[in-house]
Design a protein around this motif. Sequence first.
Motif, PDB file in Angstrom:
ATOM      1  N   VAL A   1      -4.478 -14.546  -3.604  1.00 17.44           N
ATOM      2  CA  VAL A   1      -3.964 -15.260  -2.434  1.00 17.44           C
ATOM      3  C   VAL A   1      -5.023 -15.309  -1.340  1.00 17.44           C
ATOM      4  O   VAL A   1      -5.267 -16.357  -0.725  1.00 17.44           O
ATOM      5  CB  VAL A   1      -2.656 -14.609  -1.928  1.00 17.44           C
ATOM      6  N   ARG A   2      -5.684 -14.183  -1.104  1.00 13.87           N
ATOM      7  CA  ARG A   2      -6.724 -14.175  -0.065  1.00 13.87           C
ATOM      8  C   ARG A   2      -7.927 -15.021  -0.441  1.00 13.87           C
ATOM      9  O   ARG A   2      -8.559 -15.636   0.425  1.00 13.87           O
ATOM     10  CB  ARG A   2      -7.142 -12.740   0.253  1.00 13.87           C
ATOM     11  N   ALA A   3      -8.253 -15.105  -1.715  1.00 17.83           N
ATOM     12  CA  ALA A   3      -9.335 -16.008  -2.140  1.00 17.83           C
ATOM     13  C   ALA A   3      -8.951 -17.455  -1.843  1.00 17.83           C
ATOM     14  O   ALA A   3      -9.782 -18.250  -1.377  1.00 17.83           O
ATOM     15  CB  ALA A   3      -9.630 -15.816  -3.628  1.00 17.83           C
TER      16      ALA A   3
ATOM     17  N   VAL B   1       0.839  -1.201   0.000  1.00 15.91           N
ATOM     18  CA  VAL B   1       0.000   0.000   0.000  1.00 15.91           C
ATOM     19  C   VAL B   1       0.873   1.250   0.000  1.00 15.91           C
ATOM     20  O   VAL B   1       0.659   2.177  -0.793  1.00 15.91           O
ATOM     21  CB  VAL B   1      -0.944  -0.007   1.225  1.00 15.91           C
ATOM     22  N   ARG B   2       1.847   1.276   0.873  1.00 16.94           N
ATOM     23  CA  ARG B   2       2.709   2.458   1.037  1.00 16.94           C
ATOM     24  C   ARG B   2       3.469   2.811  -0.232  1.00 16.94           C
ATOM     25  O   ARG B   2       3.573   3.970  -0.609  1.00 16.94           O
ATOM     26  CB  ARG B   2       3.682   2.185   2.179  1.00 16.94           C
ATOM     27  N   HIS B   3       3.977   1.791  -0.899  1.00 15.67           N
ATOM     28  CA  HIS B   3       4.776   2.023  -2.105  1.00 15.67           C
ATOM     29  C   HIS B   3       3.961   1.927  -3.395  1.00 15.67           C
ATOM     30  O   HIS B   3       4.537   1.987  -4.483  1.00 15.67           O
ATOM     31  CB  HIS B   3       5.955   1.049  -2.155  1.00 15.67           C
ATOM     32  N   ARG B   4       2.654   1.725  -3.244  1.00 14.76           N
ATOM     33  CA  ARG B   4       1.745   1.662  -4.398  1.00 14.76           C
ATOM     34  C   ARG B   4       2.212   0.625  -5.422  1.00 14.76           C
ATOM     35  O   ARG B   4       2.308   0.914  -6.613  1.00 14.76           O
ATOM     36  CB  ARG B   4       1.609   3.029  -5.046  1.00 14.76           C
ATOM     37  N   VAL B   5       2.465  -0.570  -4.947  1.00  8.81           N
ATOM     38  CA  VAL B   5       2.955  -1.653  -5.815  1.00  8.81           C
ATOM     39  C   VAL B   5       1.743  -2.283  -6.505  1.00  8.81           C
ATOM     40  O   VAL B   5       1.286  -3.369  -6.147  1.00  8.81           O
ATOM     41  CB  VAL B   5       3.765  -2.703  -5.016  1.00  8.81           C
ATOM     42  N   GLU B   6       1.241  -1.581  -7.511  1.00 12.68           N
ATOM     43  CA  GLU B   6       0.006  -1.983  -8.183  1.00 12.68           C
ATOM     44  C   GLU B   6       0.093  -3.362  -8.820  1.00 12.68           C
ATOM     45  O   GLU B   6      -0.907  -4.065  -8.917  1.00 12.68           O
ATOM     46  CB  GLU B   6      -0.389  -0.936  -9.223  1.00 12.68           C
ATOM     47  N   VAL B   7       1.275  -3.767  -9.239  1.00  9.53           N
ATOM     48  CA  VAL B   7       1.434  -5.060  -9.887  1.00  9.53           C
ATOM     49  C   VAL B   7       1.085  -6.208  -8.925  1.00  9.53           C
ATOM     50  O   VAL B   7       0.768  -7.311  -9.375  1.00  9.53           O
ATOM     51  CB  VAL B   7       2.863  -5.203 -10.468  1.00  9.53           C
ATOM     52  N   LEU B   8       1.095  -5.970  -7.623  1.00 12.39           N
ATOM     53  CA  LEU B   8       0.778  -7.016  -6.645  1.00 12.39           C
ATOM     54  C   LEU B   8      -0.666  -6.964  -6.141  1.00 12.39           C
ATOM     55  O   LEU B   8      -1.077  -7.833  -5.373  1.00 12.39           O
ATOM     56  CB  LEU B   8       1.736  -6.945  -5.453  1.00 12.39           C
ATOM     57  N   TYR B   9      -1.445  -5.985  -6.556  1.00 12.86           N
ATOM     58  CA  TYR B   9      -2.821  -5.874  -6.073  1.00 12.86           C
ATOM     59  C   TYR B   9      -3.639  -7.124  -6.427  1.00 12.86           C
ATOM     60  O   TYR B   9      -4.345  -7.672  -5.582  1.00 12.86           O
ATOM     61  CB  TYR B   9      -3.508  -4.634  -6.636  1.00 12.86           C
ATOM     62  N   LEU B  10      -3.559  -7.559  -7.662  1.00 14.85           N
ATOM     63  CA  LEU B  10      -4.302  -8.752  -8.071  1.00 14.85           C
ATOM     64  C   LEU B  10      -3.803  -9.991  -7.319  1.00 14.85           C
ATOM     65  O   LEU B  10      -4.597 -10.844  -6.927  1.00 14.85           O
ATOM     66  CB  LEU B  10      -4.205  -8.966  -9.584  1.00 14.85           C
ATOM     67  N   THR B  11      -2.501 -10.060  -7.099  1.00 15.40           N
ATOM     68  CA  THR B  11      -1.937 -11.196  -6.356  1.00 15.40           C
ATOM     69  C   THR B  11      -2.509 -11.258  -4.947  1.00 15.40           C
ATOM     70  O   THR B  11      -2.862 -12.333  -4.466  1.00 15.40           O
ATOM     71  CB  THR B  11      -0.399 -11.103  -6.305  1.00 15.40           C
ATOM     72  N   THR B  12      -2.623 -10.115  -4.281  1.00 12.95           N
ATOM     73  CA  THR B  12      -3.189 -10.125  -2.928  1.00 12.95           C
ATOM     74  C   THR B  12      -4.628 -10.625  -2.951  1.00 12.95           C
ATOM     75  O   THR B  12      -5.060 -11.329  -2.046  1.00 12.95           O
ATOM     76  CB  THR B  12      -3.152  -8.731  -2.267  1.00 12.95           C
ATOM     77  N   LEU B  13      -5.331 -10.286  -3.998  1.00 13.89           N
ATOM     78  CA  LEU B  13      -6.711 -10.735  -4.146  1.00 13.89           C
ATOM     79  C   LEU B  13      -6.784 -12.251  -4.320  1.00 13.89           C
ATOM     80  O   LEU B  13      -7.553 -12.938  -3.641  1.00 13.89           O
ATOM     81  CB  LEU B  13      -7.353 -10.017  -5.339  1.00 13.89           C
TER      82      LEU B  13
ATOM     83  N   PHE C   1     -12.911 -16.586   8.144  1.00 16.31           N
ATOM     84  CA  PHE C   1     -13.363 -16.670   6.749  1.00 16.31           C
ATOM     85  C   PHE C   1     -14.171 -15.429   6.369  1.00 16.31           C
ATOM     86  O   PHE C   1     -13.956 -14.837   5.305  1.00 16.31           O
ATOM     87  CB  PHE C   1     -14.202 -17.936   6.527  1.00 16.31           C
ATOM     88  N   VAL C   2     -15.086 -15.011   7.227  1.00 13.72           N
ATOM     89  CA  VAL C   2     -15.916 -13.838   6.939  1.00 13.72           C
ATOM     90  C   VAL C   2     -15.051 -12.586   6.842  1.00 13.72           C
ATOM     91  O   VAL C   2     -15.206 -11.777   5.908  1.00 13.72           O
ATOM     92  CB  VAL C   2     -17.029 -13.663   8.001  1.00 13.72           C
ATOM     93  N   VAL C   3     -14.121 -12.426   7.765  1.00 12.45           N
ATOM     94  CA  VAL C   3     -13.241 -11.246   7.752  1.00 12.45           C
ATOM     95  C   VAL C   3     -12.425 -11.207   6.459  1.00 12.45           C
ATOM     96  O   VAL C   3     -12.331 -10.171   5.796  1.00 12.45           O
ATOM     97  CB  VAL C   3     -12.327 -11.236   8.991  1.00 12.45           C
ATOM     98  N   VAL C   4     -11.846 -12.344   6.090  1.00 11.59           N
ATOM     99  CA  VAL C   4     -11.033 -12.409   4.868  1.00 11.59           C
ATOM    100  C   VAL C   4     -11.904 -12.192   3.634  1.00 11.59           C
ATOM    101  O   VAL C   4     -11.529 -11.450   2.720  1.00 11.59           O
ATOM    102  CB  VAL C   4     -10.273 -13.760   4.787  1.00 11.59           C
ATOM    103  N   THR C   5     -13.078 -12.803   3.599  1.00 12.85           N
ATOM    104  CA  THR C   5     -13.965 -12.695   2.446  1.00 12.85           C
ATOM    105  C   THR C   5     -14.463 -11.270   2.244  1.00 12.85           C
ATOM    106  O   THR C   5     -14.573 -10.801   1.098  1.00 12.85           O
ATOM    107  CB  THR C   5     -15.138 -13.681   2.565  1.00 12.85           C
ATOM    108  N   VAL C   6     -14.750 -10.558   3.327  1.00 16.82           N
ATOM    109  CA  VAL C   6     -15.137  -9.147   3.196  1.00 16.82           C
ATOM    110  C   VAL C   6     -14.016  -8.375   2.497  1.00 16.82           C
ATOM    111  O   VAL C   6     -14.267  -7.586   1.586  1.00 16.82           O
ATOM    112  CB  VAL C   6     -15.475  -8.532   4.576  1.00 16.82           C
ATOM    113  N   GLY C   7     -12.781  -8.630   2.881  1.00 15.39           N
ATOM    114  CA  GLY C   7     -11.646  -7.974   2.240  1.00 15.39           C
ATOM    115  C   GLY C   7     -11.504  -8.350   0.778  1.00 15.39           C
ATOM    116  O   GLY C   7     -11.206  -7.504  -0.067  1.00 15.39           O
TER     117      GLY C   7
END
Length: 136
Positions: A76-78, A62-74, A100-106
Amino acid sequence: MRRTRLSLVYTAGYLLPAGAALSVAPDWALDVLGSTGTYGDVMPRVAGIALLALGALVVQIVRHRVEVLYLTTLLVRAGIAAGLIAVYAASGDPAFLVVFVVVTVGVLLTAAAYRLDRRPAPFGRVGRAMDSVETR
Protein backbone atom coordinates in the motif's frame (compact mmCIF):
# COMPACT_ATOMS: atom_id res chain seq x y z
CA MET A 1 9.08 -10.83 11.93
CA ARG A 2 10.58 -8.66 14.66
CA ARG A 3 12.46 -6.35 12.29
CA THR A 4 9.43 -5.79 10.08
CA ARG A 5 7.30 -5.00 13.10
CA LEU A 6 9.86 -2.45 14.31
CA SER A 7 10.05 -0.85 10.86
CA LEU A 8 6.32 -0.15 11.09
CA VAL A 9 6.95 1.97 14.18
CA TYR A 10 8.58 4.48 11.80
CA THR A 11 5.38 4.51 9.75
CA ALA A 12 3.18 5.15 12.77
CA GLY A 13 5.75 7.71 13.88
CA TYR A 14 5.12 9.92 10.88
CA LEU A 15 1.44 9.19 10.30
CA LEU A 16 0.19 10.21 13.74
CA PRO A 17 2.10 13.52 14.14
CA ALA A 18 1.49 14.51 10.51
CA GLY A 19 -2.19 13.68 10.85
CA ALA A 20 -2.48 15.67 14.04
CA ALA A 21 -0.63 18.63 12.56
CA LEU A 22 -2.73 18.69 9.39
CA SER A 23 -5.94 18.33 11.40
CA VAL A 24 -5.18 21.06 13.92
CA ALA A 25 -2.85 23.49 12.11
CA PRO A 26 -2.99 22.80 8.37
CA ASP A 27 -1.25 26.01 7.27
CA TRP A 28 1.66 25.40 9.63
CA ALA A 29 1.94 21.73 8.63
CA LEU A 30 2.01 22.61 4.94
CA ASP A 31 4.64 25.29 5.60
CA VAL A 32 6.81 22.73 7.40
CA LEU A 33 6.53 20.46 4.36
CA GLY A 34 7.63 23.32 2.10
CA SER A 35 4.35 23.55 0.26
CA THR A 36 4.02 26.19 -2.42
CA GLY A 37 0.39 25.39 -3.26
CA THR A 38 -2.84 26.76 -1.87
CA TYR A 39 -5.15 24.05 -0.58
CA GLY A 40 -7.52 25.93 1.66
CA ASP A 41 -8.31 24.78 5.16
CA VAL A 42 -10.69 21.88 4.62
CA MET A 43 -8.82 19.35 2.43
CA PRO A 44 -5.61 19.37 4.48
CA ARG A 45 -7.74 18.71 7.57
CA VAL A 46 -9.47 15.81 5.79
CA ALA A 47 -6.05 14.44 4.81
CA GLY A 48 -4.98 14.80 8.45
CA ILE A 49 -7.98 12.83 9.65
CA ALA A 50 -7.16 10.09 7.12
CA LEU A 51 -3.52 10.01 8.28
CA LEU A 52 -4.64 9.72 11.91
CA ALA A 53 -6.90 6.80 10.99
CA LEU A 54 -4.12 5.05 9.06
CA GLY A 55 -1.70 5.69 11.90
CA ALA A 56 -4.12 4.13 14.38
CA LEU A 57 -4.39 1.05 12.15
CA VAL A 58 -0.62 0.73 11.88
CA VAL A 59 -0.28 1.08 15.66
CA GLN A 60 -2.76 -1.77 16.11
CA ILE A 61 -0.98 -3.92 13.52
CA VAL A 62 2.28 -3.41 15.42
CA ARG A 63 0.71 -3.80 18.86
CA HIS A 64 -1.14 -7.00 18.02
CA ARG A 65 1.66 -8.37 15.81
CA VAL A 66 -0.67 -8.89 12.84
CA GLU A 67 2.06 -10.36 10.66
CA VAL A 68 -0.35 -11.26 7.87
CA LEU A 69 -0.76 -7.50 7.17
CA TYR A 70 2.95 -6.58 7.12
CA LEU A 71 3.30 -7.20 3.38
CA THR A 72 0.04 -5.34 2.74
CA THR A 73 1.37 -2.25 4.50
CA LEU A 74 4.44 -2.44 2.31
CA LEU A 75 2.48 -2.73 -0.94
CA VAL A 76 0.00 0.00 0.00
CA ARG A 77 2.79 2.43 0.86
CA ALA A 78 4.59 1.64 -2.39
CA GLY A 79 1.37 2.56 -4.19
CA ILE A 80 1.09 5.74 -2.16
CA ALA A 81 4.68 6.65 -3.08
CA ALA A 82 3.88 6.19 -6.78
CA GLY A 83 0.77 8.32 -6.37
CA LEU A 84 2.77 11.05 -4.67
CA ILE A 85 5.13 11.23 -7.65
CA ALA A 86 2.12 11.61 -9.95
CA VAL A 87 0.65 14.35 -7.75
CA TYR A 88 4.00 16.13 -7.66
CA ALA A 89 4.26 15.93 -11.46
CA ALA A 90 0.79 17.46 -11.77
CA SER A 91 1.22 20.17 -9.13
CA GLY A 92 4.93 20.95 -8.94
CA ASP A 93 4.51 21.39 -5.17
CA PRO A 94 7.72 20.27 -3.40
CA ALA A 95 5.71 19.19 -0.34
CA PHE A 96 4.71 16.09 -2.28
CA LEU A 97 8.38 15.25 -2.84
CA VAL A 98 9.06 15.63 0.88
CA VAL A 99 6.19 13.28 1.71
CA PHE A 100 7.38 10.91 -1.04
CA VAL A 101 10.83 10.73 0.59
CA VAL A 102 9.36 10.10 4.05
CA VAL A 103 7.08 7.33 2.74
CA THR A 104 9.82 5.80 0.57
CA VAL A 105 12.25 5.62 3.50
CA GLY A 106 9.59 3.63 5.36
CA VAL A 107 8.97 1.38 2.36
CA LEU A 108 12.69 0.65 2.05
CA LEU A 109 13.03 -0.02 5.79
CA THR A 110 10.07 -2.38 5.80
CA ALA A 111 11.16 -4.12 2.58
CA ALA A 112 14.64 -4.75 3.96
CA ALA A 113 13.28 -5.90 7.32
CA TYR A 114 10.68 -8.14 5.68
CA ARG A 115 13.32 -9.76 3.51
CA LEU A 116 15.62 -10.35 6.48
CA ASP A 117 12.79 -11.72 8.59
CA ARG A 118 11.69 -14.12 5.83
CA ARG A 119 15.12 -15.64 5.14
CA PRO A 120 15.63 -19.10 6.54
CA ALA A 121 17.69 -19.45 9.70
CA PRO A 122 21.08 -21.08 9.20
CA PHE A 123 21.23 -24.78 10.01
CA GLY A 124 22.59 -25.67 13.39
CA ARG A 125 20.85 -22.74 15.00
CA VAL A 126 18.08 -23.56 17.41
CA GLY A 127 14.77 -22.35 16.05
CA ARG A 128 12.92 -22.50 12.78
CA ALA A 129 15.58 -24.25 10.71
CA MET A 130 15.95 -27.04 13.23
CA ASP A 131 12.18 -27.47 13.44
CA SER A 132 12.08 -28.28 9.73
CA VAL A 133 14.66 -31.07 10.01
CA GLU A 134 12.98 -34.46 9.88
CA THR A 135 13.54 -36.71 12.84
CA ARG A 136 13.25 -40.47 12.63
